[in-house]
Design an enzyme around this catalytic site. Structure first.
Site, PDB file in Angstrom:
ATOM      1  CG  ASP A 154     -13.340   4.034   9.840  1.00 53.94           C
ATOM      2  OD1 ASP A 154     -13.399   5.151   9.312  1.00 53.94           O
ATOM      3  OD2 ASP A 154     -13.662   2.981   9.246  1.00 53.94           O
ATOM      4  CB  VAL A 199      -0.957  -0.005   1.224  1.00 51.68           C
ATOM      5  CG1 VAL A 199      -1.630   1.341   1.406  1.00 51.68           C
ATOM      6  CG2 VAL A 199      -1.997  -1.115   1.080  1.00 51.68           C
ATOM      7  CG  HIS A 251     -12.307   1.126   4.656  1.00 51.85           C
ATOM      8  ND1 HIS A 251     -12.674   1.057   3.338  1.00 51.85           N
ATOM      9  CD2 HIS A 251     -11.185   0.354   4.757  1.00 51.85           C
ATOM     10  CE1 HIS A 251     -11.821   0.309   2.679  1.00 51.85           C
ATOM     11  NE2 HIS A 251     -10.907  -0.143   3.516  1.00 51.85           N
TER      12      HIS A 251
END
Ligand code: NAD
Length: 316
Positions: A127, A16, A179
């Protein structure tokens, strides 16, 4: 915040993190300096070399190097994509606690460096990890942001654009909430140019229907599972979402993006970090936009808040 040069520190140079770095280099002109930090220092060094060797082919004139936490001192943004994967037999809470430990080892030295910019968190569950960052850093809430449902929103706009055969850029719609599994896409807020999609669906002659909207929402919710099943992880989309948020901050764009932000009474909720449309500029979250959700959509939102509140219990 350092206003002269635009400096970003990336912590976690895995798939990522490096997808973000690669997008940043290729899009060009977003920042001047990129520092790579990873617990695996050798990996960060190798990634810095690899990216630097591509600079001659790209539009960027960036300084890229593997650094130390002391390099965070004059950074504008710290992007965190560091994390550990779930072990076999490990509960979600165990994983969360291990990731909270990882974050303790990151946030403490970042704050100690004198860093005074904006935290942008991508590590999952995003989150919760954003709230952990807020608690550990004690920074003002506007300067602690998670990627939230920004990627999910991009997926939704792409799928709606495909369905209505309209450029996704002319579709305005948001995925809100966690999410994760409790996220939702409020139909009442979807627009095709300036026309409400609910209006488009009322026209019985065009073949469009509400059931298809539900299918699209489900496709968005399960997209990550499908990608992980096919290729073990997702990284390009989130890398580009992080790039978009960084660009909005450094460019002081005041763009509306669905990031994970701390609610202070908006949507009748407090303290939780959750995906909501926010105006993003140089100082982070400038404003949380409160949409006029229907009662049913508000219930979905409250459910997502409850899921996140429960998940956060016992983490710190
Ligand atoms: P990865 O395993 O490829 O990379 C993780 C990196 O973190 C590794 O390089 C590792 O060495 C580093 N790391 C671990 N502990 C560290 C520490 N204490 N300090 C510094 N670095 C440390 O994983 P990935 O595929 O890059 O995923 C990273 C995170 O992003 C995961 O939590 C993943 O779930 C999340 N993710 C988020 C979204 C989103 O929409 N927010 C989408 C996809 C993935």
């Amino acid at each position: 915040m350092n206003s002269g040069k635009r400096k970003v520190v990336l912590i976690g140079t895995g798939m990522v993190g490096m997808s973000f770095a690669y997008a940043l280099v290729n899009q060009g002109g977003i920042c001047n300096e990129l520092v790579l930090i990873d617990v695996n220092k050798k990996r960060a060094e190798g990634e810095a070399m690899d990216l630097n060797h591509g600079l001659a082919f790209g539009k960027s004139n960036m300084k890229i190097y593997a650094g130390e936490y002391s390099d965070c001192k004059d950074a504008d943004i710290i992007v965190i994509a560091a994390g550990v994967a779930q072990k076999e037999g490990e509960t979600r809470l165990d994983l969360l606690q291990r990731n909270a430990e990882v974050f303790r080892s990151i946030i403490t030295p970042v704050v100690k460096s004198g860093f005074d910019g904006i935290f942008l968190v991508a590590t999952n569950p995003v989150d919760i990890m954003t709230r952990v960052t807020y608690e550990l850093s004690r920074f003002g809430a506007s300067r602690v942001i998670g990627t939230g449902t920004s990627l999910d929103t991009a997926r939704l706009r792409y799928l709606l654009g495909d369905y209505f055969m309209v450029d996704p850029k002319n579709i305005h719609a948001y995925v809100m909430g966690e999410h994760g599994d409790s996220e939702f896409a409020p139909l009442s807020q979807m627009m095709l140019a300036t026309k409400r999609i609910t209006e488009v669906l009322e026209d019985k002659c065009n073949g469009y229907c509400v059931e298809d909207m539900k299918k699209i929402e489900e496709q968005v919710r399960t997209a990550a599972y499908k990608i992980i099943e096919a290729k073990n992880a997702t990284y390009y989309g989130i890398g580009m979402a992080i790039t978009r948020i960084v660009k909005a901050i450094l460019g002081d764009e005041n763009s509306v993006l669905t990031v994970s932000a701390k609610l202070c009474g908006e949507y009748d909720s407090k303290n939780v970090f959750i995906g909501v449309p926010c105006i993003i500029g140089r100082n982070g979250v400038k404003e949380i936009i409160e949409l006029s959700l229907t009662d049913e959509e508000m219930e979905s939102f409250k459910n997502s808040v409850d899921v996140l509140e429960q998940s956060f219990e016992g983490v710190i």
